[in-house]
Design an enzyme around this catalytic site. Sequence first.
Site, mmCIF file in Angstrom:
data_model
loop_
_atom_site.group_PDB
_atom_site.id
_atom_site.type_symbol
_atom_site.label_atom_id
_atom_site.label_comp_id
_atom_site.label_asym_id
_atom_site.label_seq_id
_atom_site.Cartn_x
_atom_site.Cartn_y
_atom_site.Cartn_z
ATOM 1 N N ASP A 160 0.826 -1.198 0.000
ATOM 2 C CA ASP A 160 0.000 0.000 0.000
ATOM 3 C C ASP A 160 0.866 1.256 0.000
ATOM 4 O O ASP A 160 1.944 1.280 0.595
ATOM 5 C CB ASP A 160 -0.896 -0.008 1.251
ATOM 6 C CG ASP A 160 -2.075 0.934 1.114
ATOM 7 O OD1 ASP A 160 -2.359 1.398 -0.007
ATOM 8 O OD2 ASP A 160 -2.707 1.212 2.145
ATOM 9 N N ASN A 208 -10.074 -3.293 -7.207
ATOM 10 C CA ASN A 208 -9.288 -2.302 -7.945
ATOM 11 C C ASN A 208 -9.898 -1.935 -9.295
ATOM 12 O O ASN A 208 -9.524 -0.918 -9.890
ATOM 13 C CB ASN A 208 -7.849 -2.795 -8.158
ATOM 14 C CG ASN A 208 -7.010 -2.737 -6.903
ATOM 15 O OD1 ASN A 208 -6.013 -3.445 -6.775
ATOM 16 N ND2 ASN A 208 -7.397 -1.900 -5.941
#
Length: 246
Positions: free
Chosen positions: A27, A75
Amino acid sequence: MAKQDYKELLNELDRNKLPVHIGFIMDGNGRWAKKRNRPHLYGHRAGVKALRQVVELGVELKLQYLTFYAFSTENWSRPESEVKGLLRLLKDQLKKEIPELMEQNIYAQFIGTTVGLEENYWKEVSSLVAQTHNNTGMVVNFAFNYGGRLEIIEGFKKFMTMHPEEWHKLTPEEFGNYLWTAGQPDPDLIIRTSGEKRLSNFLLWQSAYAELYITDTLWPDFDKVELIKALLDYTSRERRFGGRNE
């Protein structure tokens, strides 16, 4: 201040206590790029370099399994240009890395669903990783088009298709054989970068007793030193798996 040499930290590491399987929630690529006034894909490209460092150290330490959260089923909701760029980056980088994966005897594979992927794209990337499938060294999983909840549902569907009359005999231990990670040990350690404190639908079933390590370091800045820091923290812990050590 100069960055500490990772080889100095290696001397502090008890290699007899290293995790067998580590999962990485990579991340912070977007925030890393934003700090530099660059588009998100610039951060994703920088993140590839961090992944390479982790794999290199994994080989050096003789780790057995690494799983990288490369692209989640959620995503797809990102801007189309970013999604296309991510998919292209993954394929192009994989082409570049195949010779190194072969040289290091690394077995690479994708875990996830093919739903939503163009057929030709999936054929190309799956044929690339298939080149490594005679290798016998460290296993590197790319959780690609992956979602933990979907994996559990698909696993149960698979079990019911194969054993429709035996649902009442299913145990947690046996259920692992129907997941995308079948045949692999559950992760001992989950590392998440960028300071966020959640699993984000990553290896939900497998992480039931994984140790969690959260660092504020953004993924493109996560290097060998940062990984050793995580391993030092892990090896200092006492794992009980719900029990009690007297």
